[in-house]
Design an enzyme around this catalytic site. Sequence first.
Site, PDB file in Angstrom:
ATOM      1  N   TYR A  46       0.827  -1.209   0.000  1.00 49.53           N
ATOM      2  CA  TYR A  46       0.000   0.000   0.000  1.00 49.53           C
ATOM      3  C   TYR A  46       0.865   1.265   0.000  1.00 49.53           C
ATOM      4  O   TYR A  46       0.390   2.341   0.323  1.00 49.53           O
ATOM      5  CB  TYR A  46      -0.939   0.011   1.211  1.00 49.53           C
ATOM      6  CG  TYR A  46      -2.117  -0.949   1.102  1.00 49.53           C
ATOM      7  CD1 TYR A  46      -2.117  -2.017   0.222  1.00 49.53           C
ATOM      8  CD2 TYR A  46      -3.236  -0.785   1.903  1.00 49.53           C
ATOM      9  CE1 TYR A  46      -3.180  -2.897   0.129  1.00 49.53           C
ATOM     10  CE2 TYR A  46      -4.318  -1.655   1.820  1.00 49.53           C
ATOM     11  CZ  TYR A  46      -4.280  -2.712   0.929  1.00 49.53           C
ATOM     12  OH  TYR A  46      -5.346  -3.586   0.849  1.00 49.53           O
ATOM     13  N   ASP A 101      -5.338  -6.255   6.067  1.00 52.46           N
ATOM     14  CA  ASP A 101      -6.588  -5.860   5.407  1.00 52.46           C
ATOM     15  C   ASP A 101      -7.405  -7.099   5.050  1.00 52.46           C
ATOM     16  O   ASP A 101      -8.610  -7.176   5.303  1.00 52.46           O
ATOM     17  CB  ASP A 101      -6.249  -5.035   4.151  1.00 52.46           C
ATOM     18  CG  ASP A 101      -7.403  -4.169   3.692  1.00 52.46           C
ATOM     19  OD1 ASP A 101      -8.436  -4.114   4.388  1.00 52.46           O
ATOM     20  OD2 ASP A 101      -7.288  -3.544   2.618  1.00 52.46           O
ATOM     21  N   ASP A 104     -10.909  -8.942   7.111  1.00 52.74           N
ATOM     22  CA  ASP A 104     -12.186  -9.172   6.418  1.00 52.74           C
ATOM     23  C   ASP A 104     -12.584 -10.644   6.526  1.00 52.74           C
ATOM     24  O   ASP A 104     -13.763 -10.976   6.698  1.00 52.74           O
ATOM     25  CB  ASP A 104     -12.085  -8.786   4.934  1.00 52.74           C
ATOM     26  CG  ASP A 104     -12.408  -7.310   4.698  1.00 52.74           C
ATOM     27  OD1 ASP A 104     -12.073  -6.500   5.576  1.00 52.74           O
ATOM     28  OD2 ASP A 104     -12.987  -6.980   3.649  1.00 52.74           O
TER      29      ASP A 104
HETATM   30  N1  GGG Z   1     -13.964   2.447   6.250  1.00 51.01           N
HETATM   31  C1  GGG Z   1     -13.088   1.679   5.552  1.00 51.01           C
HETATM   32  C2  GGG Z   1     -13.124   1.869   4.058  1.00 51.01           C
HETATM   33  O1  GGG Z   1     -13.714   2.743   3.506  1.00 51.01           O
HETATM   34  N2  GGG Z   1     -12.433   0.965   3.435  1.00 51.01           N
HETATM   35  C3  GGG Z   1     -12.251   0.967   2.030  1.00 51.01           C
HETATM   36  C4  GGG Z   1     -10.952   0.397   1.640  1.00 51.01           C
HETATM   37  O2  GGG Z   1     -10.791  -0.065   0.542  1.00 51.01           O
HETATM   38  N3  GGG Z   1      -9.973   0.406   2.530  1.00 51.01           N
HETATM   39  C5  GGG Z   1      -8.681  -0.070   2.269  1.00 51.01           C
HETATM   40  C6  GGG Z   1      -7.931  -0.190   3.548  1.00 51.01           C
HETATM   41  O3  GGG Z   1      -8.524  -0.332   4.612  1.00 51.01           O
HETATM   42  O4  GGG Z   1      -6.710  -0.145   3.526  1.00 51.01           O
END
Ligand code: GGG
Length: 326
Positions: free
Chosen positions: A120, A223, A227
Amino acid sequence: MTHEIAVIPGDGIGREVTPAAVEVLEAVPVSFGFVHGEAGDEVAKQRGDPLPEETRALAADADATLFGAVGETAADVVLPLRSIVDSFANVRPARAYPGLDALDPSTDLVFVRENTQGVYSGIESEITEGVQTLTRVITEEASRDIAEYGFRYAKRNGYENVTIAHKANVMRQTDGLFLETAREVGDERGVDYETALMDALAMHLVQRPQEYGVVICPNLAGDVLSDLAAGVVGGLGLLPSANVGADNGMFEPVHGSAPDIAGEGIANPAAMILSGAMLLDHLGYAEEADRVRAAVEDVLAEGPHTPDLGGNATTDDVTEAVLQRL
Ligand code: GGG
């Protein structure tokens, strides 16, 4: 003392669940001043910039930020915001709640995710037509920071099991450094820990989640695994998160903008309200944070439930029920 909180709902269901968390924070005996900012896909369409300068300034100047969700512009919104609030750790608890359909009712996991680098880092390029590359950055300093945070978090919060997730058998240099550094931190502290290849760990988290506690992860692994853990405990509507650094912090649900249900008023506000509880903890209001968590737990146990949990309640119904408990 009044705490200034930047409120950035973002896109989709972020716009529906963020007001729920603000209502709950307004109901606890802490003095907050809320300042509101825009970010995300819609703002990008309207203004050509998904994260306008004034929103950046709000997050930088506030005592903490509440963030909702973002869709396609995640890389331009949530990653810079995490950096603006100077957060190096993304803490994502995934707990089973009484009355809900978790794979194992004793599941109590916390992902401590490195928040600044890995894949990232945003370093991508096209080297020739049809060939894209991405640079995965891992530094000893950031690996040490996240490992120290993870071991400290486990000790403070009474978690016996700490796991270092990695894929050092393939990403030998980058995850090799992450693993070696995190192991050093565990050894220096003289505490027990285990290491786990992140792919095998994904399977074990589903098969026997009760055997894990704090999981220290590189960025992408954190990440994805969090999930996955949401699926283990009943869904993404249940997972809050805290982006924290030395001082400032940003608090957001783990879920995204959920365009499939956005605008219907049926998003589960639990993850966002629980993120508000993490904000209270961060500002030193542990008792108030516990009260908010207890109110949410009661509602999760007894209903009403939004459709993701098998009910037909609205976001407002659930928020109202939490406020009643408070
Ligand atoms: N509230 C979390 C959100 O909007 N996540 C969208 C997303 O793609 N997040 C990538 C990450 O958490 O690094």
